[in-house]
Design an enzyme around this catalytic site. Structure first.
Site, PDB file in Angstrom:
ATOM      1  N   SER A  39       0.801  -1.228   0.000  1.00  0.00           N
ATOM      2  CA  SER A  39       0.000   0.000   0.000  1.00  0.00           C
ATOM      3  C   SER A  39       0.831   1.276   0.000  1.00  0.00           C
ATOM      4  O   SER A  39       0.339   2.330  -0.399  1.00  0.00           O
ATOM      5  CB  SER A  39      -0.923   0.020   1.223  1.00  0.00           C
ATOM      6  OG  SER A  39      -0.151  -0.012   2.409  1.00  0.00           O
ATOM      7  N   ASP A 329      -3.008   8.587   7.552  1.00  0.00           N
ATOM      8  CA  ASP A 329      -3.942   7.667   8.209  1.00  0.00           C
ATOM      9  C   ASP A 329      -3.147   6.832   9.210  1.00  0.00           C
ATOM     10  O   ASP A 329      -1.972   7.110   9.445  1.00  0.00           O
ATOM     11  CB  ASP A 329      -4.713   6.846   7.147  1.00  0.00           C
ATOM     12  CG  ASP A 329      -3.853   5.804   6.445  1.00  0.00           C
ATOM     13  OD1 ASP A 329      -2.693   5.578   6.851  1.00  0.00           O
ATOM     14  OD2 ASP A 329      -4.359   5.192   5.471  1.00  0.00           O
ATOM     15  N   HIS A 332      -0.081   5.281   6.986  1.00  0.00           N
ATOM     16  CA  HIS A 332       0.586   5.843   5.801  1.00  0.00           C
ATOM     17  C   HIS A 332       0.939   7.317   5.947  1.00  0.00           C
ATOM     18  O   HIS A 332       0.140   8.088   6.498  1.00  0.00           O
ATOM     19  CB  HIS A 332      -0.308   5.654   4.574  1.00  0.00           C
ATOM     20  CG  HIS A 332      -0.697   4.223   4.359  1.00  0.00           C
ATOM     21  ND1 HIS A 332      -1.911   3.721   4.756  1.00  0.00           N
ATOM     22  CD2 HIS A 332      -0.010   3.185   3.828  1.00  0.00           C
ATOM     23  CE1 HIS A 332      -1.970   2.427   4.465  1.00  0.00           C
ATOM     24  NE2 HIS A 332      -0.824   2.068   3.906  1.00  0.00           N
TER      25      HIS A 332
END
Ligand SMILES: *[C@@H]1O[C@H](CO)[C@@H](O)[C@H](O)[C@H]1NC(C)=O
Ligand SMILES: *[C@@H]1O[C@H](CO)[C@@H](O)[C@H](O)[C@H]1NC(C)=O
Length: 430
Positions: A39, A329, A332
């Site tokens: 991600s 978040d 990240h």
């Protein structure tokens, strides 16, 4: 200078092509860029999959020009986007995007998928994600499409000359070994043995990447896993980074550097470049104010302690100024933190980029590609082929061709093309 007549002729050809090549589009001029991993580098592949690991709803993407989510786990651009900027290229499209066809294939492709790891069983809770072996299969499939577009030899060259980024490993801890107490892997392995197993699997993945034609690969280690807001909320004590996850990163990263060195000496060239993601992120995590952040502990978007619980979504707390936060978040970094990381990649010392940084890579590779292009032109003067025009114009803006461009008109007593033609016909007669 003692050039052979054919060298002079090819220099002239290169010069002419350099002038013509100035008209080619920027995506064609920049080298291709391929991205593999999780991600941290996914540009939206998971939008096309039935998985819970996704970032395709607001407020993701809030700071992009459209303010809309794209599948990137960021408020704006992510690390590969900013690397594309540095290459002077467009951002890479996700491999699963229907827009990735035709000329867009020349830009490269992003195969990354949120939730994956080195191991096949990492991220099983996300159900349908593109595991690393599948990403590599897609890379093969991509190369067939590229061959159909520009021919097999051109495609191979474009892949060999590309920059590659691979970011793996964090999820093998966070979303596997440490996902739940007494996880399968933690019962199977003590941490040091688990790390050795991960590294031996990673070695095979990197070897495969090389076999598929990658020749300049930036490999990031894991960041400070114990310091992300999610872990501060779940495992940390009083806002201290979780020492167990930090220990995992501390075991993994040096062994990764070792296998990169081993692969490079086996290959006989610096194909693999290690990026010290731990150091790059730790810099601003440990000292947020020095980088203009008000906090590196609280995520901008989330809920609960440190905004570290659950996912970032429309109902979460959302900070007004994302540039003041290191974390977007619970897991990240914000675009601004990503920019700090890429600036370390570009100009960092060997502490951050080993054996060399990205700005060095770009200049070294541009010079060697130009030399290779000149050699190809020389070879093709003897055996002209249909592809010749297209092949040389691809690398036309490199520094060496520009040097030819400047050198020849000034130092040659006769117009170079005339002289070259004389040499050329002379050589042909021999
Ligand atoms: C992971 O899955 C792929 C494809 O299904 C397989 O080839 C590979 O050997 C597996 N890796 C491990 C470590 O089991
Ligand atoms: C990294 O980049 C800078 C210039 O951008 C250069 O001066 C420096 O020597 C490089 N360091 C290494 C280790 O390559």
């Amino acid at each position: 200078m003692a050039e052979t007549p054919s060298a002079i002729f090819s220099a002239v050809v290169v010069t002419i092509l350099a002038v013509l090549g100035g008209c080619s589009s920027p995506s064609e001029a920049a080298r291709a860029f391929f991205v593999f991993g999780d991600s941290l580098v996914d540009n939206g592949n998971n939008n096309y999959l039935a998985t819970t690991a996704r970032a395709d709803a607001p407020p993701y993407g809030i700071d992009t020009p459209s303010h809309r989510p794209s599948g990137r786990f960021s408020n704006g651009r992510n690390i590969p986007d900013i690397m594309s900027e540095q290459l002077g290229a467009e951002t890479t499209l996700p491999y699963l995007s229907p827009e990735l066809r035709g000329e867009k294939l020349l830009v490269g492709a992003n195969f990354a998928s949120a939730g994956i790891g080195i191991l096949n069983d990492t991220g099983i809770q996300f159900v349908n994600i593109i595991r690393i072996n599948r990403q590599l299969q897609y890379f093969e499939e991509y190369q067939k499409k590229l061959s159909d577009l520009i021919g097999a030899s051109q495609a191979e060259m474009r892949v060999n000359q590309a920059l590659v980024l691979i970011t793996l490993g964090g999820n093998d801890f966070v979303n596997n070994y440490y996902l739940i107490p007494y996880s399968f892997r933690s019962r199977q392995f003590a941490l040091p043995d688990y790390v050795r197993y991960l590294i031996s699997e990673y070695y095979k993945i990197l070897q495969r990447l090389y076999d598929l034609g990658a020749r300049r690969v930036i490999v990031t280690g894991t960041g400070p896993l114990g310091c992300v807001p999610a872990e501060l909320a779940l495992r940390g004590r009083n806002g201290q980074c979780d020492s167990e996850l930090q220990r995992a990163a501390g075991l993994f990263n040096p062994q990764l550097v070792q296998i990169l060195n081993r692969l490079n000496s086996k290959i006989g060239s610096d194909v693999f470049v290690s990026a010290n993601a731990f150091g790059m992120h730790m810099n601003y995590v440990a000292n947020p104010q020095a980088f203009g952040f008000t906090t590196s502990k609280i995520a901008c978007c989330g809920q609960g302690p440190y905004n570290g619980i659950g996912l970032c979504n429309a109902a979460s707390n959302l900070c007004p100024d994302r540039d003041k936060y290191a974390f977007w978040d619970p897991y990240h970094p914000t675009e601004r933190a990503c920019r700090i990381v890429v600036s370390h990649m570009m100009t960092g010392s060997t502490e951050f980029m080993n054996p060399m940084n990205l700005s060095t890579i770009l200049s070294v590779d541009a010079a060697s590609d130009a030399a290779a292009a000149a050699a190809r032109v020389r070879a093709r003067v003897r055996t002209p082929s249909v592809d010749w025009w297209r092949e040389t114009s691809m690398t036309a803006t490199s520094p060496v061709t520009l040097a030819f461009l400047v050198y020849f008109p000034i130092f040659q007593p006769f117009p170079s093309p005339v002289k070259a033609l004389v040499f050329y016909t002379h050589e042909r007669k021999e």
